[in-house]
Design a protein around this motif. Structure first.
Motif, PDB file in Angstrom:
ATOM      1  N   THR A   8       0.841  -1.190   0.000  1.00  0.00           N
ATOM      2  CA  THR A   8       0.000   0.000   0.000  1.00  0.00           C
ATOM      3  C   THR A   8       0.883   1.249   0.000  1.00  0.00           C
ATOM      4  OG1 THR A   8      -0.168   0.164   2.428  1.00  0.00           O
ATOM      5  CG2 THR A   8      -1.768  -1.241   1.288  1.00  0.00           C
ATOM      6  N   LEU A  61      -7.799   4.032   0.645  1.00  0.00           N
ATOM      7  CA  LEU A  61      -8.020   3.112   1.754  1.00  0.00           C
ATOM      8  C   LEU A  61      -8.876   3.703   2.864  1.00  0.00           C
ATOM      9  CD1 LEU A  61      -4.464   1.534   1.956  1.00  0.00           C
ATOM     10  CD2 LEU A  61      -6.540   0.512   1.004  1.00  0.00           C
ATOM     11  N   LEU A  67     -11.193   0.235   0.335  1.00  0.00           N
ATOM     12  CA  LEU A  67     -10.628  -0.733   1.274  1.00  0.00           C
ATOM     13  C   LEU A  67     -11.173  -2.126   0.993  1.00  0.00           C
ATOM     14  CD1 LEU A  67      -8.945  -1.398   3.780  1.00  0.00           C
ATOM     15  CD2 LEU A  67     -10.909  -0.749   5.187  1.00  0.00           C
ATOM     16  N   VAL A 135      -6.841   0.606   9.230  1.00  0.00           N
ATOM     17  CA  VAL A 135      -6.593   0.040   7.900  1.00  0.00           C
ATOM     18  C   VAL A 135      -5.548  -1.070   7.935  1.00  0.00           C
ATOM     19  CG1 VAL A 135      -5.654   0.557   5.611  1.00  0.00           C
ATOM     20  CG2 VAL A 135      -7.446   2.004   6.582  1.00  0.00           C
TER      21      VAL A 135
END
Length: 273
Positions: A8, A61, A67, A135
């Motif tokens: 990410t 996200l 997400l 997250v």
């Protein structure tokens, strides 16, 4: 089996360096970032230089739908029907055209807030907390559903030396992920899954410019190169360490932070990553 690495925040800074170093090892990549243009440009460059497979997921996200798409990719291969799908000579899901399961997760996405907690809008603080704690926890949970049945996998979370200091909500969030990684490495390491928190100090990336921090107040010797950070992270992860503090200088600084007065440590850590 070729590793498949999901990263990410993969188009800049430490995330981009993880992508380069894993690609240089021959790993396939799944790159996640918000902006599709830089994401595709990064993917093309990695494919051209190292001839590896590169998937891209353009996703915010902090958005539920974004997400959810990344969580779905991480869960690929965690169901029995994924692991034993018909369609290939070996009966594997990959042979039937399913994406390869993610074997390494790098939680790198994040940003900083330059003002103190009480000077920020509450919504800004809650979003900041979500990107740094909620997250990565959600992504790690999804990854474990696929990794534990295979008894193999790696989860790396980019934390910070700020997690060892009194450094506002940024330090608190990073401290939470350091604590989680320590526990998870002990717990899931028994099942073949390594979990590591990487804790850099000041790193030459776009991170500080994006948050509007003044880099000129930081002595030159405190700045690290992203390449060194990632090399040490990969070394310590392979060694099974739950916490990686890149460079001797920051290992010493972190040790001193445990015994120095909190007021002094807080001043020195004010703008750190």
């Amino acid at each position: 089996m070729t590793e498949t690495v999901l990263i990410t925040g993969a188009t800049a800074g430490i995330g981009a360096e993880f992508a380069r170093q894993y690609a240089a090892r021959g790993c396939d990549l799944v790159l996640v970032a918000r902006a599709s243009g830089p994401l595709e440009e990064t993917a093309r460059a990695l494919r051209a230089r190292w001839r590896v497979g590169v998937e891209t997921i353009s996703a915010d996200l902090l958005d539920d739908d974004g997400l959810a798409r990344v969580l779905a990719r991480l869960r690929t291969g965690d169901r029995p029907e994924d692991r034993h799908a018909p369609g290939g000579t070996d009966g594997s899901a990959a042979a039937a055209g399913e994406p390869a399961p993610v074997t390494v997760l790098v939680n790198n996405a994040g940003y900083g807030l330059v003002r103190p907690f009480a000077d920020n809008e509450l919504d800004d603080e809650l979003r900041h907390l979500r990107i740094h704690v909620e997250v990565p926890l959600a992504l790690s949970h999804a990854a474990l559903q696929s990794m534990r049945p295979r008894r193999s996998g790696t989860i790396i979370t980019v934390a910070s030396v700020a997690g060892f200091t009194p450094r506002g909500t940024y330090g608190a969030a990073k401290a939470a992920m350091i604590s989680f990684s320590r526990w998870a490495n002990l717990t899931y390491g028994r099942e073949g899954v390594r979990v590591t928190a990487v804790c850099p100090g000041f790193v030459h990336t776009e991170f500080h410019q994006r948050m509007g921090a003044d880099k000129t107040s930081v002595p030159g010797f405190l700045w690290l190169d992203a390449g060194l950070v990632v090399r040490e992270a990969l070394h310590d992860t392979a060694a099974g360490k739950a916490v990686c503090i890149p460079s001797v200088r920051y290992k010493v600084i972190t040790a001193l932070a445990r015994v120095a007065p909190s007021s002094l440590v807080a001043r020195l850590a004010q703008r750190g990553r």
